[in-house]
Design a protein around this motif. Sequence first.
Motif, short mmCIF file in Angstrom:
data_model
loop_
_atom_site.label_atom_id
_atom_site.label_comp_id
_atom_site.label_asym_id
_atom_site.label_seq_id
_atom_site.Cartn_x
_atom_site.Cartn_y
_atom_site.Cartn_z
N GLU A 106 0.86 -1.18 0.00
CA GLU A 106 0.00 0.00 0.00
C GLU A 106 0.89 1.23 0.00
N SER A 107 0.47 2.26 -0.73
CA SER A 107 1.28 3.47 -0.83
C SER A 107 0.41 4.72 -0.80
N THR A 108 1.00 5.80 -0.31
CA THR A 108 0.34 7.11 -0.26
C THR A 108 1.30 8.15 -0.80
N ILE A 109 0.79 9.03 -1.65
CA ILE A 109 1.57 10.17 -2.13
C ILE A 109 0.84 11.43 -1.73
N LYS A 110 1.57 12.34 -1.09
CA LYS A 110 1.01 13.62 -0.65
C LYS A 110 1.80 14.75 -1.31
N VAL A 111 1.09 15.80 -1.69
CA VAL A 111 1.72 17.03 -2.17
C VAL A 111 1.60 18.04 -1.03
N LEU A 112 2.75 18.53 -0.55
CA LEU A 112 2.80 19.38 0.62
C LEU A 112 3.48 20.71 0.32
N THR A 113 3.17 21.71 1.11
CA THR A 113 3.88 22.98 1.03
C THR A 113 5.27 22.78 1.62
N HIS A 114 6.28 23.33 0.96
CA HIS A 114 7.65 23.24 1.48
C HIS A 114 7.80 24.25 2.61
N ASP A 115 8.62 23.92 3.59
CA ASP A 115 8.81 24.77 4.78
C ASP A 115 9.19 26.21 4.45
N ASP A 116 10.00 26.40 3.42
CA ASP A 116 10.42 27.78 3.11
C ASP A 116 9.51 28.44 2.07
N SER A 117 8.37 27.84 1.78
CA SER A 117 7.34 28.32 0.84
C SER A 117 7.78 28.42 -0.60
N SER A 118 8.95 27.95 -0.95
CA SER A 118 9.33 27.93 -2.36
C SER A 118 9.08 26.53 -2.90
N GLY A 119 8.32 26.44 -3.94
CA GLY A 119 8.01 25.14 -4.51
C GLY A 119 7.12 24.33 -3.60
N CYS A 120 7.22 23.02 -3.72
CA CYS A 120 6.42 22.12 -2.90
C CYS A 120 7.20 20.85 -2.62
N MET A 121 6.62 19.97 -1.83
CA MET A 121 7.24 18.70 -1.49
C MET A 121 6.32 17.57 -1.92
N LEU A 122 6.89 16.49 -2.41
CA LEU A 122 6.17 15.24 -2.62
C LEU A 122 6.62 14.28 -1.54
N GLU A 123 5.66 13.67 -0.87
CA GLU A 123 5.96 12.69 0.18
C GLU A 123 5.35 11.37 -0.24
N TRP A 124 6.19 10.35 -0.39
CA TRP A 124 5.75 9.01 -0.77
C TRP A 124 5.99 8.10 0.41
N SER A 125 4.93 7.47 0.89
CA SER A 125 5.08 6.52 1.99
C SER A 125 4.49 5.18 1.56
N PHE A 126 4.98 4.11 2.17
CA PHE A 126 4.52 2.78 1.79
C PHE A 126 4.58 1.84 2.97
N ALA A 127 3.80 0.78 2.87
CA ALA A 127 3.85 -0.35 3.80
C ALA A 127 3.73 -1.60 2.95
N VAL A 128 4.62 -2.55 3.16
CA VAL A 128 4.66 -3.76 2.35
C VAL A 128 5.20 -4.91 3.19
#
Length: 142
Positions: A106-128
């Motif tokens: 199972e996997s989750t992808i999140k699009v998040l605001t980057h801490d310094d507000s420039s651009g963004c972050m992609l966070e990919w998490s999984f359990a297998v």
Amino acid sequence: MENNWQERWEGKVTAKLRNATKEEAWPLVKDFFNLHKRFPTLATCYGIHGSNGDPGCIRYCGGSSIPSNASGSVSWSKERLLAVDDVDLIIKYDIVDGNVGFKSYESTIKVLTHDDSSGCMLEWSFAVDPVQGFALEDLLNK
């Protein structure tokens, strides 16, 4: 009696996108049937069931950078989109079939605001469930 149970592998990796806002990145993440356009190590990805972006749709992914299976054939998987959250910018999916040995992936992808507000972050998490012939680090370094 011997206990053969092993803990599930869980991991999380992030990537910063410097020149894309969350709103610009989200349509690309949500485009479930076209993963190969964002990951050049994936030879192909296309829909085989349902409509792109609708929970329950299934994609075929083939020719990944994960090593070929024991028979030497090309690695492939069929992945099902479980959920799409257009407010929090999250997709969840699982693997329903494949030849790499993943069980209960199972996997989750999140699009998040980057801490310094420039651009963004992609966070990919999984359990297998652990995969014979792999180490958890192999998944985290792909």
